[in-house]
Design an enzyme around this catalytic site. Sequence first.
Site, PDB file in Angstrom:
ATOM      1  N   LYS A  65      26.231 -44.201  12.432  1.00 31.88           N
ATOM      2  CA  LYS A  65      26.984 -45.433  12.705  1.00 31.88           C
ATOM      3  C   LYS A  65      28.442 -45.131  13.037  1.00 31.88           C
ATOM      4  O   LYS A  65      28.992 -45.666  14.007  1.00 31.88           O
ATOM      5  CB  LYS A  65      26.878 -46.383  11.502  1.00 31.88           C
ATOM      6  CG  LYS A  65      25.454 -46.851  11.214  1.00 31.88           C
ATOM      7  CD  LYS A  65      25.398 -47.882  10.109  1.00 31.88           C
ATOM      8  CE  LYS A  65      25.723 -47.307   8.761  1.00 31.88           C
ATOM      9  NZ  LYS A  65      24.716 -46.306   8.322  1.00 31.88           N
ATOM     10  N   THR A  66      29.074 -44.276  12.248  1.00 33.56           N
ATOM     11  CA  THR A  66      30.463 -43.915  12.525  1.00 33.56           C
ATOM     12  C   THR A  66      30.578 -43.175  13.850  1.00 33.56           C
ATOM     13  O   THR A  66      31.490 -43.430  14.649  1.00 33.56           O
ATOM     14  CB  THR A  66      31.031 -43.045  11.385  1.00 33.56           C
ATOM     15  OG1 THR A  66      30.962 -43.773  10.157  1.00 33.56           O
ATOM     16  CG2 THR A  66      32.473 -42.673  11.658  1.00 33.56           C
ATOM     17  N   ASP A 110      33.838 -49.890   8.444  1.00 34.15           N
ATOM     18  CA  ASP A 110      32.678 -49.343   7.759  1.00 34.15           C
ATOM     19  C   ASP A 110      32.385 -50.165   6.504  1.00 34.15           C
ATOM     20  O   ASP A 110      33.303 -50.713   5.886  1.00 34.15           O
ATOM     21  CB  ASP A 110      32.946 -47.886   7.395  1.00 34.15           C
ATOM     22  CG  ASP A 110      31.668 -47.129   7.055  1.00 34.15           C
ATOM     23  OD1 ASP A 110      30.568 -47.657   7.326  1.00 34.15           O
ATOM     24  OD2 ASP A 110      31.773 -46.009   6.527  1.00 34.15           O
ATOM     25  N   THR A 159      25.242 -50.718   5.478  1.00 34.32           N
ATOM     26  CA  THR A 159      23.970 -50.234   4.951  1.00 34.32           C
ATOM     27  C   THR A 159      23.197 -51.355   4.276  1.00 34.32           C
ATOM     28  O   THR A 159      22.061 -51.151   3.849  1.00 34.32           O
ATOM     29  CB  THR A 159      24.219 -49.118   3.919  1.00 34.32           C
ATOM     30  OG1 THR A 159      25.100 -49.600   2.889  1.00 34.32           O
ATOM     31  CG2 THR A 159      24.867 -47.903   4.581  1.00 34.32           C
ATOM     32  N   ARG A 218      22.887 -36.396   9.158  1.00 30.03           N
ATOM     33  CA  ARG A 218      23.979 -35.910   8.316  1.00 30.03           C
ATOM     34  C   ARG A 218      23.475 -34.891   7.304  1.00 30.03           C
ATOM     35  O   ARG A 218      24.113 -33.859   7.064  1.00 30.03           O
ATOM     36  CB  ARG A 218      24.646 -37.078   7.584  1.00 30.03           C
ATOM     37  CG  ARG A 218      25.795 -36.638   6.663  1.00 30.03           C
ATOM     38  CD  ARG A 218      26.331 -37.817   5.883  1.00 30.03           C
ATOM     39  NE  ARG A 218      26.930 -38.799   6.779  1.00 30.03           N
ATOM     40  CZ  ARG A 218      27.200 -40.055   6.411  1.00 30.03           C
ATOM     41  NH1 ARG A 218      26.884 -40.478   5.192  1.00 30.03           N
ATOM     42  NH2 ARG A 218      27.762 -40.892   7.263  1.00 30.03           N
TER      43      ARG A 218
END
Length: 332
Positions: A65-66, A110, A159, A218
């Site tokens: 997402k980032t 975020d 999330t 990640r």
Amino acid sequence: MTGELSGQATTGELGYEGALRPGSLEEFVGQSRVRQQLRLLLDAATMQQRTPDHILLAGPPGLGKTTLSMIVAAELEKPLHQTSGPAIQHAGDLAAVLSALTPGEVLFIDEIHRMARSAEEMLYLAMEDFKIDIMVGKGAGATSIPLEIAPFTLVGATTRAGLLPNPLRDRFGFTAHLEFYADDELESVVTRAARLLEFDIAAAGVSEIARRSRGTPRIANRLLRRVRDYSLVHGVAGGTDAVQAALALYDVDAQGLDRLDREVLRAVVERFGGGPVGLSTLAVSVGEEAETIESVVEPFLVRAGLLSRTPRGRTVTRMGWEHTGIPMPPVS
């Protein structure tokens, strides 16, 4: 990631994270439908010389997402301003951020579902009309002063999409739901990262890391770095043996479960007879925050078929019992 690989990221870790991030939609691996949708949205906005619609990115941690927010800014050739929901606890915090934006800038928030309610209400007007109301004074003498802000594109990441209030969710022109990655996509992620890290790893080692990465890029990148460290310190090649030895050292098993995952399964089995057990009770029993259990541990365990969520609580499945090595009691 949870367990032994979790904790505060060091400066070196953050540097590696940045170095491994793709810089364009073409470099981004996986999420093919989301990439196609974003490409259409950004190209259409560029052709019409307008600010793109606001974008909401929803999905579990670690799926990109980032990175996608950075790519949006890069594709638009506009600056990116990053902040987070927990950092915006008052309407004044948001007003300071919005008033400093330049025309066309991308604002990334975020964990947007964790913003203060007063800030959310200010954001409604900013997203629709590109203006905010500043309250001056208190009580009966308070005055509202409208303030125009520069047109901007908001990219929100969450999330927990279900925690977003409907008025805020409806103001996003495009909502993307990011999915867990398949093993072949993770192999591409690991191969690319190994190349950037100048680490020679065998194809079998790449596959082994991908299988243990819980469908999350990640985590795949972090496991790769641990394997590279093991190979460097012990002077061995990056083959399957090195991968297995390194991940065993960090308590990551063949299915990708780490220490906390196994603790959760064993707690439900040993202390609660396999369940059902409530989230808060389970969190206390393993000494972890309920939010960590719900947002980090559970999604993978449920997806792997080891844990199920029922109206009465969490229950370990037959596969989960087998994973703990504890015989499942006969069903009466």
